[in-house]
Design an enzyme around this catalytic site. Structure first.
Site, short mmCIF file in Angstrom:
data_model
loop_
_atom_site.label_atom_id
_atom_site.label_comp_id
_atom_site.label_asym_id
_atom_site.label_seq_id
_atom_site.Cartn_x
_atom_site.Cartn_y
_atom_site.Cartn_z
N SER A 142 0.84 -1.25 -0.14
CA SER A 142 0.03 0.00 -0.17
C SER A 142 0.99 1.12 0.13
CB SER A 142 -0.81 -0.03 1.19
OG SER A 142 -1.57 1.20 1.41
N TYR A 155 -0.99 -0.80 10.30
CA TYR A 155 -1.15 -1.25 8.53
C TYR A 155 -0.06 -0.59 7.83
CZ TYR A 155 -3.70 -1.32 4.04
OH TYR A 155 -4.07 -1.46 3.07
N LYS A 159 2.56 -3.01 5.83
CA LYS A 159 2.59 -2.98 4.22
C LYS A 159 4.13 -2.45 4.04
CE LYS A 159 -1.57 -3.97 2.93
NZ LYS A 159 -2.02 -4.96 2.56
N ILE A 188 -8.09 2.98 -3.47
CA ILE A 188 -9.06 2.03 -4.34
C ILE A 188 -10.48 2.07 -3.76
CG2 ILE A 188 -9.27 -0.25 -5.42
CD1 ILE A 188 -6.59 1.52 -5.99
#
Ligand code: NAI
Length: 244
Positions: A142, A155, A159, A188
């Protein structure tokens, strides 16, 4: 292009994973979807792949964070399907919160699924890839892992970890015709981001191409990396220009 090959896609029931599975099926790959839930959605994806593209498709219930479970499921897929050569590590979760508020479980859960999950899958697929003399691994990272993002310490760490994992795996397995690359999607539109609209998200509003990405935008990039034998160890941003 991928006829005679089987692709494993984790988190393949919906969103980006489902789009990747369909895209690889459109290129002739048989597809094995691994997911912890969304069985009904997975059944629809499998049905679509079978009827539209005439490939074999099946769903396996699996928690990618579980080392033993992933080992068993990979064994099962390799006996149900021929020539497994593609692995897309797409399963991922968020447990957002500012670091001051984030608890240990939020951190551990995200690392376990997003980072350890990819390790588990690569670990259990690597011997099979060597036996099949080909491996194409794509890890879904990401932009949050490349730039950081407030509220996503867990997160973004997971990533960013995937980027290191990708490059090390690329180096360790290059001589075996096993490539490993990462995609860093920007914003997205999927169920994961459903509550964040382009209007109230400063990151989304700053996208030079002027729109949120679609799962199909990411699927196109994954298909490229799966069919590019001379590309390994790269992190491909698919972010509408956000990283410029
Ligand atoms: P999603 O939430 O729509 O789909 C994720 C899928 O992974 C779901 O089917 C879910 O059941 C599955 N999953 C979750 N935990 C699992 C586990 N422990 N074991 C097996 N399967 C599990 O998410 P989306 O948006 O399609 O994201 C896919 C990947 O792309 C994730 O890794 C996400 O972090 C990454 N990504 C998404 C972005 C976005 O804007 N949507 C941006 C950048 C990266």
């Amino acid at each position: 292009m991928l006829k005679g090959n089987t692709a494993i896609v984790t988190g393949g029931s919906r969103g980006i994973g489902a789009a990747i599975a369909k895209k690889l099926a459109s290129l002739g790959a048989d597809v094995a979807l691994l997911d912890i839930g969304n069985e009904d959605q997975a059944a629809l994806v499998c049905e679509y792949c079978r009827t539209e593209y005439g490939v074999k498709a099946a769903y396996y219930s699996c928690n990618v964070a579980d080392f033993e479970q992933t080992k068993e499921v990979v064994k099962q897929v390799s006996s149900d399907f021929e020539n497994v050569t593609v692995l897309v590590n797409n399963a991922g979760i968020t447990r957002d919160g500012l670091l001051m508020m984030m608890n240990e479980k939020q951190f551990d859960d995200v690392i376990s699924v997003n980072l350890k999950g990819a390790f588990n899958m690569i670990k259990h697929c690597s011997r099979m890839f060597m036996k099949n003399k080909c491996g194409r691994i794509v890890n879904i990272s990401s932009v949050s892992g490349l730039n950081g993002n407030p509220g996503q310490a867990n997160y973004s760490a997971s990533k960013a970890g995937l980027v290191g994992l990708t490059k090390t795996v690329a180096k360790e397995f290059a001589s075996k015709n096993i490539t490993c690359n990462a995609i860093a999607p920007g914003f997205i539109a999927t169920e994961m981001t459903a509550e964040i609209s382009a209007e109230n998200n400063p990151m989304a509003a700053a996208i030079p191409l002027g729109r949120a990405g679609t799962p199909e935008d990411i699927a196109g990039a994954a298909a490229f990396l799966v069919t590019a034998p001379y590309v390994t160890g790269v992190v491909l941003r698919v972010d509408g220009g956000l990283g410029m």
